[in-house]
Design a protein around this motif. Sequence first.
Motif, PDB file in Angstrom:
ATOM      1  N   ASN A  54       0.830  -1.198   0.000  1.00  0.00           N
ATOM      2  CA  ASN A  54       0.000   0.000   0.000  1.00  0.00           C
ATOM      3  C   ASN A  54       0.866   1.249   0.000  1.00  0.00           C
ATOM      4  O   ASN A  54       0.591   2.203  -0.733  1.00  0.00           O
ATOM      5  CB  ASN A  54      -0.940  -0.004   1.202  1.00  0.00           C
ATOM      6  CG  ASN A  54      -1.946   1.102   1.129  1.00  0.00           C
ATOM      7  OD1 ASN A  54      -1.662   2.230   1.532  1.00  0.00           O
ATOM      8  ND2 ASN A  54      -3.115   0.810   0.605  1.00  0.00           N
ATOM      9  N   LYS A  58       0.817   1.189  -3.803  1.00  0.00           N
ATOM     10  CA  LYS A  58      -0.625   1.464  -3.751  1.00  0.00           C
ATOM     11  C   LYS A  58      -1.440   0.348  -4.407  1.00  0.00           C
ATOM     12  O   LYS A  58      -2.530   0.566  -4.900  1.00  0.00           O
ATOM     13  CB  LYS A  58      -0.950   2.813  -4.389  1.00  0.00           C
ATOM     14  CG  LYS A  58      -0.431   3.962  -3.548  1.00  0.00           C
ATOM     15  CD  LYS A  58      -1.179   5.231  -3.714  1.00  0.00           C
ATOM     16  CE  LYS A  58      -2.570   5.165  -3.252  1.00  0.00           C
ATOM     17  NZ  LYS A  58      -3.022   6.028  -2.243  1.00  0.00           N
ATOM     18  N   LYS A  61      -5.023  -2.942  -0.419  1.00  0.00           N
ATOM     19  CA  LYS A  61      -5.738  -2.239   0.647  1.00  0.00           C
ATOM     20  C   LYS A  61      -5.341  -2.851   1.982  1.00  0.00           C
ATOM     21  O   LYS A  61      -4.951  -4.006   2.049  1.00  0.00           O
ATOM     22  CB  LYS A  61      -7.237  -2.359   0.437  1.00  0.00           C
ATOM     23  CG  LYS A  61      -7.697  -1.626  -0.805  1.00  0.00           C
ATOM     24  CD  LYS A  61      -9.196  -1.570  -0.885  1.00  0.00           C
ATOM     25  CE  LYS A  61      -9.563  -0.861  -2.168  1.00  0.00           C
ATOM     26  NZ  LYS A  61     -10.575   0.104  -2.017  1.00  0.00           N
TER      27      LYS A  61
END
Length: 120
Positions: A54, A58, A61
């Motif tokens: 993350n 990215k 989640k």
Amino acid sequence: MARSGFVAFLLLASVVAALSVKVKRTDPAQETLDYLVNCGSKLAEDCGEDIFFNIFTKQRKITPACCKKLVSMGKQCHESMVGFIILSPSFSKNASITVPRSKKVWNKCVLLAKKAPTLP
């Protein structure tokens, strides 16, 4: 490439942990690595991966349960681990992006951790 960096960090941490049991050192670098190994031991591997990806890509989640583990690890551990990872040439070029992103992850996790179920 990001996964290989994380796996390399875990491997290094495991080796350092194994060696530190056999040899007592007062080397500041060794103390730092011991500290980071201790920090990393507070996260489950899947949570560590989710947090890592993350922040650095990215691509994942973070669940409230993982956030709760991150928050229980402590902000200093989180910041130290991110700082150690960005020392790597693979990640240092993006430090201006990943450091602020890691702070956002921390702040988001502080909020999500309040909603997470109690840890086992």
